[in-house]
Design a protein around this motif. Structure first.
Motif, mmCIF file in Angstrom:
data_model
loop_
_atom_site.group_PDB
_atom_site.id
_atom_site.type_symbol
_atom_site.label_atom_id
_atom_site.label_comp_id
_atom_site.label_asym_id
_atom_site.label_seq_id
_atom_site.Cartn_x
_atom_site.Cartn_y
_atom_site.Cartn_z
ATOM 1 N N ALA A 154 68.831 -40.449 -79.028
ATOM 2 C CA ALA A 154 67.775 -41.358 -79.497
ATOM 3 C C ALA A 154 66.399 -40.869 -79.050
ATOM 4 C CB ALA A 154 68.038 -42.774 -78.987
ATOM 5 N N GLY A 155 66.292 -40.461 -77.791
ATOM 6 C CA GLY A 155 65.013 -39.956 -77.293
ATOM 7 C C GLY A 155 64.625 -38.648 -77.933
ATOM 8 N N GLY A 156 65.613 -37.771 -78.156
ATOM 9 C CA GLY A 156 65.323 -36.498 -78.796
ATOM 10 C C GLY A 156 64.833 -36.665 -80.217
ATOM 11 N N LEU A 157 65.467 -37.571 -80.960
ATOM 12 C CA LEU A 157 65.038 -37.837 -82.330
ATOM 13 C C LEU A 157 63.645 -38.467 -82.358
ATOM 14 C CD1 LEU A 157 68.383 -39.122 -83.868
ATOM 15 C CD2 LEU A 157 67.229 -36.953 -84.365
ATOM 16 N N GLU A 158 63.340 -39.233 -81.334
ATOM 17 C CA GLU A 158 61.991 -39.813 -81.244
ATOM 18 C C GLU A 158 60.960 -38.721 -81.023
ATOM 19 O OE1 GLU A 158 60.036 -42.559 -77.923
ATOM 20 O OE2 GLU A 158 61.506 -43.660 -79.142
ATOM 21 N N THR A 159 61.302 -37.732 -80.215
ATOM 22 C CA THR A 159 60.388 -36.601 -80.016
ATOM 23 C C THR A 159 60.161 -35.859 -81.323
ATOM 24 O OG1 THR A 159 61.109 -36.333 -77.710
ATOM 25 C CG2 THR A 159 60.038 -34.447 -78.744
ATOM 26 N N VAL A 160 61.240 -35.640 -82.079
ATOM 27 C CA VAL A 160 61.114 -34.993 -83.389
ATOM 28 C C VAL A 160 60.212 -35.805 -84.303
ATOM 29 C CG1 VAL A 160 62.367 -34.370 -85.499
ATOM 30 C CG2 VAL A 160 63.319 -33.785 -83.258
ATOM 31 N N ALA A 161 60.384 -37.120 -84.301
ATOM 32 C CA ALA A 161 59.574 -37.989 -85.156
ATOM 33 C C ALA A 161 58.095 -37.909 -84.773
ATOM 34 C CB ALA A 161 60.063 -39.434 -85.050
ATOM 35 N N LEU A 162 57.808 -37.833 -83.484
ATOM 36 C CA LEU A 162 56.421 -37.710 -83.034
ATOM 37 C C LEU A 162 55.802 -36.408 -83.532
ATOM 38 C CD1 LEU A 162 56.758 -38.945 -79.327
ATOM 39 C CD2 LEU A 162 55.494 -40.099 -81.157
ATOM 40 N N ILE A 163 56.578 -35.343 -83.464
ATOM 41 C CA ILE A 163 56.090 -34.037 -83.926
ATOM 42 C C ILE A 163 55.856 -34.044 -85.434
ATOM 43 C CG2 ILE A 163 56.773 -31.620 -84.272
ATOM 44 C CD1 ILE A 163 58.176 -31.810 -81.510
ATOM 45 N N GLU A 164 56.810 -34.590 -86.177
ATOM 46 C CA GLU A 164 56.679 -34.613 -87.633
ATOM 47 C C GLU A 164 55.540 -35.525 -88.076
ATOM 48 O OE1 GLU A 164 61.275 -33.587 -88.964
ATOM 49 O OE2 GLU A 164 60.638 -35.686 -88.846
ATOM 50 N N ALA A 165 55.327 -36.632 -87.369
ATOM 51 C CA ALA A 165 54.239 -37.547 -87.716
ATOM 52 C C ALA A 165 52.873 -36.884 -87.553
ATOM 53 C CB ALA A 165 54.314 -38.802 -86.850
ATOM 54 N N ALA A 166 52.821 -35.890 -86.654
ATOM 55 C CA ALA A 166 51.563 -35.165 -86.438
ATOM 56 C C ALA A 166 51.462 -33.927 -87.324
ATOM 57 C CB ALA A 166 51.449 -34.754 -84.969
ATOM 58 N N GLY A 167 52.429 -33.759 -88.231
ATOM 59 C CA GLY A 167 52.390 -32.639 -89.166
ATOM 60 C C GLY A 167 53.121 -31.403 -88.706
ATOM 61 N N GLY A 168 53.888 -31.495 -87.614
ATOM 62 C CA GLY A 168 54.605 -30.344 -87.095
ATOM 63 C C GLY A 168 56.022 -30.250 -87.619
ATOM 64 N N LYS A 169 56.721 -29.187 -87.214
ATOM 65 C CA LYS A 169 58.109 -28.957 -87.632
ATOM 66 C C LYS A 169 59.015 -28.997 -86.409
ATOM 67 C CE LYS A 169 57.684 -24.987 -89.702
ATOM 68 N NZ LYS A 169 58.075 -23.795 -90.507
ATOM 69 N N ALA A 170 60.104 -29.752 -86.520
ATOM 70 C CA ALA A 170 61.048 -29.835 -85.411
ATOM 71 C C ALA A 170 62.408 -30.296 -85.899
ATOM 72 C CB ALA A 170 60.529 -30.796 -84.338
#
Length: 250
Positions: A42-58
């Motif tokens: 859950a925490g890892g997917l949240e980190t991915v979501a934060l990166i993608e929301a800022a326009g990054g790839k993860a």
């Protein structure tokens, strides 16, 4: 700071929060595609979501670093997903605060995650980087990897071991284009320290452990990790970089 990591690929273990999340976000902000890893999905997917929301790839990959097969699958995922691996931050670890680290199970668990986990990661990451002829690995040690701590034998032993593994890797792969360094954080405000810091009296004690009079921020460790991976640190390898607000200067 943006290091211009466009087209590069970074892997971060223990990235569901704290220092790992801050580093994963920072790599993405500098243009790298990031493989986010943790046992906390859950925490890892949240980190991915934060990166993608800022326009990054993860992407997220579940991995218990104490399991060599899972580590192998993690590194393979980075290559299958993005075709290469340029940077790795081996950050996953535990701090058994409040536990008796002389107990067999606590001691064994600390060694398997904090020390064997780093070795498994370095071993697999280096295999990919050797084929590329270049790469940078940063391991999370601790100031307790450089100085003693009367209350935590397993933590101190494993973090000293991480510094030793870092120096070993730096020497082993120096002529192969792979740099291996470590960050040695002091007292940092993370989910790991949050239970103690929630107590006002304990927070005051933790703030006063450093000459700067405050706990460090995860982003301050992330900044050190990215610098060590960057070309600005092209002649730095085998170095345990202390980021501790002056704690070890006393």
């Amino acid at each position: 700071m943006n290091y211009g990591f466009d087209g590069k690929v970074a892997l971060v273990t223990g990235a569901s929060g704290g220092i790992g999340r801050a580093t994963a976000v920072a790599f993405a902000a500098s243009g790298a595609a990031v493989v986010v890893s943790d046992v906390n999905e859950a925490g890892g997917l949240e980190t991915v979501a934060l990166i993608e929301a800022a326009g990054g790839k993860a992407v997220f990959q579940h991995c218990d670093v104490a399991n060599a097969d899972q580590v192998k699958a993690l590194v393979a995922r980075a290559v299958s997903e993005y075709g290469r691996l340029d940077f790795a931050h081996n950050n996953a670890g535990i701090n058994s605060m409040g536990a008796n680290e002389y107990e067999d199970d606590v001691w064994a668990r600390s060694l398997s995650i904090n020390l064997s986990g780093v070795m498994y990661c370095m071993r697999e990451q280096a295999e990919v980087m050797l084929k590329q002829g270049k790469g940078a690995i940063v391991n999370t040690a601790s100031i307790n990897g450089l100085v003693g701590n009367a209350g935590q034998p397993a933590y101190v032993a494993t973090k000293h071991g991480v510094v030793g593994l870092t120096r070993h890797g730096a020497l082993r792969w120096a002529k192969a284009g792979i740099r291996v360094n470590a960050v040695c954080p002091g007292v940092i405000e993370t989910p790991m320290t949050a239970p103690l810091a929630a107590n006002p009296d304990m927070r005051k004690i933790m703030d006063n452990l450093t000459p700067m009079g405050r706990m460090g921020r995860a982003e301050e460790i992330a900044g050190a990790v990215l610098w060590l991976c960057s070309d600005q640190a092209s002649f730095v390898t085998g170095h345990p970089l202390v980021v501790d607000g002056g704690a070890t200067a006393t």
